[in-house]
Enzyme design. Structure first.
Site, mmCIF file in Angstrom:
data_model
loop_
_atom_site.group_PDB
_atom_site.id
_atom_site.type_symbol
_atom_site.label_atom_id
_atom_site.label_comp_id
_atom_site.label_asym_id
_atom_site.label_seq_id
_atom_site.Cartn_x
_atom_site.Cartn_y
_atom_site.Cartn_z
ATOM 1 N N LYS A 1 1.254 4.029 -3.128
ATOM 2 C CA LYS A 1 0.903 5.435 -2.905
ATOM 3 C C LYS A 1 2.103 6.344 -3.195
ATOM 4 O O LYS A 1 1.955 7.430 -3.776
ATOM 5 C CB LYS A 1 0.423 5.648 -1.467
ATOM 6 C CG LYS A 1 -0.866 4.945 -1.111
ATOM 7 C CD LYS A 1 -2.059 5.522 -1.837
ATOM 8 C CE LYS A 1 -2.535 6.819 -1.248
ATOM 9 N NZ LYS A 1 -3.829 7.270 -1.845
ATOM 10 N N TYR B 1 0.809 -1.224 0.000
ATOM 11 C CA TYR B 1 0.000 0.000 0.000
ATOM 12 C C TYR B 1 0.845 1.278 0.000
ATOM 13 O O TYR B 1 0.683 2.134 -0.888
ATOM 14 C CB TYR B 1 -0.974 -0.001 1.175
ATOM 15 C CG TYR B 1 -1.747 1.286 1.323
ATOM 16 C CD1 TYR B 1 -2.831 1.571 0.494
ATOM 17 C CD2 TYR B 1 -1.382 2.245 2.274
ATOM 18 C CE1 TYR B 1 -3.525 2.762 0.609
ATOM 19 C CE2 TYR B 1 -2.075 3.431 2.397
ATOM 20 C CZ TYR B 1 -3.150 3.688 1.566
ATOM 21 O OH TYR B 1 -3.833 4.869 1.691
#
Length: 358
Positions: free
Chosen positions: A226, A222
């Site tokens: 990002k 994650y």
């Protein structure tokens, strides 16, 4: 089909659970009309049966993505049965596809929360944005657009006066698609909603500021994804007429929050929430109203002084760190559920997370 779904939501007794869900999310009647929201009853052939009195044959409905076909019996069935319907319209305001959200009472691990129409001759997820039909005139005038994650984010934002908001459809639209679209259509300002996790390397983040580098190794996918998207956006600053920046809000929450608070309460009530580590770690938070205000302030800054504000990332926080588990305990007490009591080590938590991402 759009009209049938919409009329069903407004008038059918079978749509009462959908109307109650919209009320719980504080989606008002004006939004229901503006976005032509609808409901597909929880029956296998509701739309198929109603089509018999029209000129639209089952093969046509199937080609439009409204019907599915059973792999066992070969029979056609309503694809969006038992779902709240979000019509997807093109920039000319023509309905070309649908998104369907399963109601909370029917949610399960075997049922996808959201589904979209399949790719058709009219609909390609990578070429469409939800809500563009409503936001088009404002976007064309302001030359700026806010891209969010889901249907209800767009609907709710509009209710609060944010009229240039659209949403991606599934995972088909990536950061490079957004940047390419901005450059192609003359959008001059872009704010990327990033995450403070992009600088997290497993160590203490107390007092960290924007000078903190990206880590050499990532603890999970994650923050890595990002960070990659954030770098793409920031590197696009100054290309053409485009000014960009990234915001890193800490743990967004609020009374209308559909994500963090409900998930915390659900997991706590089911006994699936455990205290990680010694329970003394602190976390900073951002109320949803302040997070929204930060995005508007960033947009103003990009217009006032793009050279000073553009090409940079900014942490967004209340600057009032709280004990994470005391905060969760207070949320649970307010929500009427028992707070977590069992504990697991950081090592066990990381191992579980790694297994789930594998």
């Amino acid at each position: 089909a759009e009209k049938q779904f919409h009329e069903c939501l407004l008038r059918s007794p079978t749509a009462e659970p959908a109307r109650q869900y919209l009320e719980s999310r504080e989606i008002n009647p004006a939004s229901v009309e503006r976005f032509h929201l609808g409901y597909s009853p929880d029956g296998w052939q509701w739309l198929l049966d109603r089509s018999k009195s029209t000129t639209f044959s089952p093969p046509v409905l199937a080609a439009a993505g409204l019907l599915g076909k059973s792999g066992e019996s070969g029979k056609l069935y309503d694809r969006f049965r038992g779902r709240l319907i979000f019509p997807i319209r093109d920039a000319q305001r023509r309905p070309i596809a649908f998104g369907g959200r399963v109601l909370p009472g029917r949610a399960s691990d075997r049922v996808a929360k959201y589904i979209n129409s399949p790719e058709t001759r009219l609909f390609s997820k990578s070429e469409q944005l939800y809500g563009l039909d409503v936001a088009r005139d404002v976007v064309m005038k302001s030359r700026s657009v806010v891209v969010v994650e889901g249907y209800t984010d767009v609907v709710t934002a509009r209710q609060f006066g944010l009229n240039d908001v659209v949403a991606v459809l599934g995972t088909a639209l990536g950061t490079r698609h957004i940047l390419s679209g901005c450059l192609k259509h003359g959008v001059s300002r872009l704010i990327y909603s990033s995450s403070p996790s992009v600088t997290f390397d497993g160590g203490d983040q107390d007092g960290v500021d924007e000078s903190a580098p990206y880590p050499d190794q990532w603890l999970c996918h994650y923050p890595h994804s990002k960070a990659l998207a954030e770098q793409e956006v920031l590197s696009a600053n100054g290309k053409g007429n485009l000014a960009t920046c990234a915001l890193r809000p800490h743990l967004i929450w609020g009374e209308d929050d559909p994500h963090i608070l409900p998930r915390l309460l659900q997991r706590a009530s089911s006994g699936r929430l455990a205290i990680v580590g010694d329970g003394k770690n602190k976390v900073d938070t951002v109320h949803v109203v302040n997070a929204a205000a930060a995005h508007l302030d960033a947009l103003d800054a990009l217009y006032r002084d793009p050279e000073a504000a553009g090409g940079r990332a900014y942490f967004i926080a209340q600057d009032e760190p709280v004990n994470c588990w005391d905060w969760i305990r207070e949320v649970c007490e307010i929500g009427g559920v028992d707070p977590p009591s069992k504990q697991i080590s950081y090592r066990t938590a990381y191992a579980i997370g790694a297994a789930l991402e594998a």
